[in-house]
Design a protein around this motif. Structure first.
Motif, PDB file in Angstrom:
ATOM      1  N   ASN A 189      94.476 -10.279  -2.876  1.00  0.00           N
ATOM      2  CA  ASN A 189      94.721 -11.048  -2.616  1.00  0.00           C
ATOM      3  C   ASN A 189      96.421 -11.427  -2.142  1.00  0.00           C
ATOM      4  O   ASN A 189      97.520 -10.908  -2.770  1.00  0.00           O
ATOM      5  CB  ASN A 189      94.773 -12.523  -4.135  1.00  0.00           C
ATOM      6  N   ILE A 190      96.498 -11.446  -0.651  1.00  0.00           N
ATOM      7  CA  ILE A 190      97.660 -11.503  -0.169  1.00  0.00           C
ATOM      8  C   ILE A 190      98.008 -12.741  -0.253  1.00  0.00           C
ATOM      9  O   ILE A 190      99.824 -12.682   0.094  1.00  0.00           O
ATOM     10  CB  ILE A 190      98.145 -11.141   0.774  1.00  0.00           C
ATOM     11  N   PHE A 191      97.576 -14.239  -0.952  1.00  0.00           N
ATOM     12  CA  PHE A 191      98.130 -15.081  -1.234  1.00  0.00           C
ATOM     13  C   PHE A 191      98.538 -15.241  -2.791  1.00  0.00           C
ATOM     14  O   PHE A 191      97.965 -16.675  -3.239  1.00  0.00           O
ATOM     15  CB  PHE A 191      96.967 -16.159  -0.012  1.00  0.00           C
ATOM     16  N   ASP A 192      98.155 -14.659  -3.272  1.00  0.00           N
ATOM     17  CA  ASP A 192      98.233 -14.720  -4.633  1.00  0.00           C
ATOM     18  C   ASP A 192     100.334 -14.470  -5.234  1.00  0.00           C
ATOM     19  O   ASP A 192     100.803 -13.485  -6.078  1.00  0.00           O
ATOM     20  CB  ASP A 192      97.595 -13.470  -5.365  1.00  0.00           C
ATOM     21  N   ALA A 193     100.312 -16.368  -5.182  1.00  0.00           N
ATOM     22  CA  ALA A 193     102.021 -16.365  -5.068  1.00  0.00           C
ATOM     23  C   ALA A 193     101.563 -18.215  -5.868  1.00  0.00           C
ATOM     24  O   ALA A 193     100.618 -19.186  -5.599  1.00  0.00           O
ATOM     25  CB  ALA A 193     102.421 -16.517  -4.592  1.00  0.00           C
ATOM     26  N   TRP A 194     102.669 -18.596  -6.310  1.00  0.00           N
ATOM     27  CA  TRP A 194     101.867 -19.549  -7.023  1.00  0.00           C
ATOM     28  C   TRP A 194     102.611 -20.652  -5.846  1.00  0.00           C
ATOM     29  O   TRP A 194     102.174 -21.529  -6.443  1.00  0.00           O
ATOM     30  CB  TRP A 194     102.747 -20.267  -8.654  1.00  0.00           C
ATOM     31  N   ASP A 195     103.113 -20.444  -5.593  1.00  0.00           N
ATOM     32  CA  ASP A 195     103.497 -22.113  -4.607  1.00  0.00           C
ATOM     33  C   ASP A 195     103.120 -21.591  -2.574  1.00  0.00           C
ATOM     34  O   ASP A 195     103.242 -21.706  -2.109  1.00  0.00           O
ATOM     35  CB  ASP A 195     104.937 -21.528  -4.152  1.00  0.00           C
ATOM     36  N   SER A 196     101.855 -20.651  -2.938  1.00  0.00           N
ATOM     37  CA  SER A 196     101.919 -19.393  -1.612  1.00  0.00           C
ATOM     38  C   SER A 196     100.360 -20.926  -1.154  1.00  0.00           C
ATOM     39  O   SER A 196     100.379 -20.839  -0.249  1.00  0.00           O
ATOM     40  CB  SER A 196     100.547 -18.567  -1.795  1.00  0.00           C
ATOM     41  N   PHE A 197     100.222 -21.969  -2.158  1.00  0.00           N
ATOM     42  CA  PHE A 197      99.326 -23.414  -1.481  1.00  0.00           C
ATOM     43  C   PHE A 197     100.073 -23.956  -0.200  1.00  0.00           C
ATOM     44  O   PHE A 197      99.541 -25.080   0.245  1.00  0.00           O
ATOM     45  CB  PHE A 197      98.980 -24.269  -2.461  1.00  0.00           C
ATOM     46  N   ALA A 198     101.302 -23.857  -0.729  1.00  0.00           N
ATOM     47  CA  ALA A 198     101.995 -24.667   0.714  1.00  0.00           C
ATOM     48  C   ALA A 198     101.808 -24.386   1.752  1.00  0.00           C
ATOM     49  O   ALA A 198     101.931 -25.358   2.719  1.00  0.00           O
ATOM     50  CB  ALA A 198     103.304 -24.357  -0.134  1.00  0.00           C
ATOM     51  N   LEU A 199     101.531 -23.270   1.972  1.00  0.00           N
ATOM     52  CA  LEU A 199     101.110 -23.008   3.881  1.00  0.00           C
ATOM     53  C   LEU A 199      99.730 -24.207   3.783  1.00  0.00           C
ATOM     54  O   LEU A 199      99.606 -24.549   5.463  1.00  0.00           O
ATOM     55  CB  LEU A 199     100.425 -21.521   3.786  1.00  0.00           C
ATOM     56  N   LEU A 200      98.386 -24.597   2.884  1.00  0.00           N
ATOM     57  CA  LEU A 200      97.323 -24.876   3.243  1.00  0.00           C
ATOM     58  C   LEU A 200      98.200 -26.878   3.413  1.00  0.00           C
ATOM     59  O   LEU A 200      97.600 -26.427   4.583  1.00  0.00           O
ATOM     60  CB  LEU A 200      96.418 -24.646   1.704  1.00  0.00           C
TER      61      LEU A 200
END
Length: 279
Positions: free
Chosen positions: A195-206
């Motif tokens: 998971n390259i999106f595995d960061a606690w703030d990665s939802f920002a992109l969505l």
């Protein structure tokens, strides 16, 4: 030609700013868990659920205003660099002051290490600046995002949104279920390692992408009631999960941070799955 300014955006900014302040300055964790299971506590808990909208709204507003606007690549990069520089300088100053007054180590090496932790790992209060770094990454990706939005192939927009959504929300929802049922096993992620999106703030992109999608496909006032119902359902799901978690685990659940990453899960999945196809 006179420029049009959407006053609703300004109203949303003001509401978001207030909700950010409310969520950061409440004393929720100082109240026993029994309180949140009372009628008064449940009402207060719903207000906390509402305040979890603040950061997603800011990110959506940025995507709404930026993605579909005519910007050159250089302008996107300049905006990102400006935010990064200002935020970094603020983090350095803040962590120097924080270290000098609230940390035991007063040596220069201790202070430098505190600054490093504050910027790189988010330790101390500078973690509150994560939003600006995340937004900068969104700006750096905006030229590519804009190309996708300008394409005649509407499936590209779906793919660009749903690919990270599956990885980000998939892991988040799975972990929320694990927490709720009290599972103590070793498997805690749906997409480990890959998971390259595995960061606690990665939802920002969505949320940033979702704002651009709203501008492109939902400018009108049609289906307002349905949108309000979906928003209410999303908040109710977050509130209900928090209450169940408090009841089952006998401890306060931070519904603000826990709700941010999946606030729009229900309505975004339904909206994007339908609206893009209607054009």
């Amino acid at each position: 030609m006179k420029k049009f300014r959407n006053s609703n955006i300004d109203i949303l900014k003001a509401i978001s700013a207030y909700l950010v302040c409310y969520s950061h300055f409440n004393n929720s964790v100082k109240v026993g868990y029994e309180y949140w299971l009372s009628l008064e506590g449940m009402i207060g808990y719903m207000l906390l659920a509402v305040s979890s909208m603040a950061v997603p709204l800011f990110l959506m507003i940025n995507g709404y205003l930026v993605i579909n606007k005519v910007y050159s690549y250089d302008e996107y990069v300049k905006k990102a660099i400006k935010i990064i520089l200002i935020t970094t300088v603020w983090c350095i100053l803040y962590n120097i002051i924080f270290s000098c007054f609230f940390r035991e180590g007063k040596k220069v090496s201790d202070i430098l290490y505190a600054v490093y932790n504050g910027i790189y790992t988010g330790e101390y209060i500078s973690i509150r600046n994560w939003f600006f770094y995340a937004l900068s990454v969104c700006y750096l990706l905006s030229p590519l995002i804009k190309k996708v939005f300008e394409s005649d192939n509407k499936n590209l927009i779906k793919y660009m949104f749903f690919l990270p959504a599956i990885y980000i929300w998939g892991n988040d929802l799975w972990q929320k279920i694990i927490l709720l049922v009290g599972y103590q096993g070793r498997i805690t992620e749906v997409f480990p390692r890959t998971n390259i999106f595995d960061a606690w703030d990665s939802f920002a992109l969505l949320y940033y992408l979702f704002g651009g999608i709203l501008y492109k496909y939902a400018w009108g006032e049609e289906n307002r009631i349905k949108k309000l119902i979906l928003a209410a359902v999303s908040l109710f799901i977050i509130w209900g999960y928090g209450i169940l978690y408090v009841y089952k685990n006998k401890i306060f659940y931070n519904i603000v941070w826990g709700g941010v990453s999946k606030l729009l899960f229900v309505r975004s999945i339904r909206f994007i799955g339908g609206s893009v196809n209607q054009l």
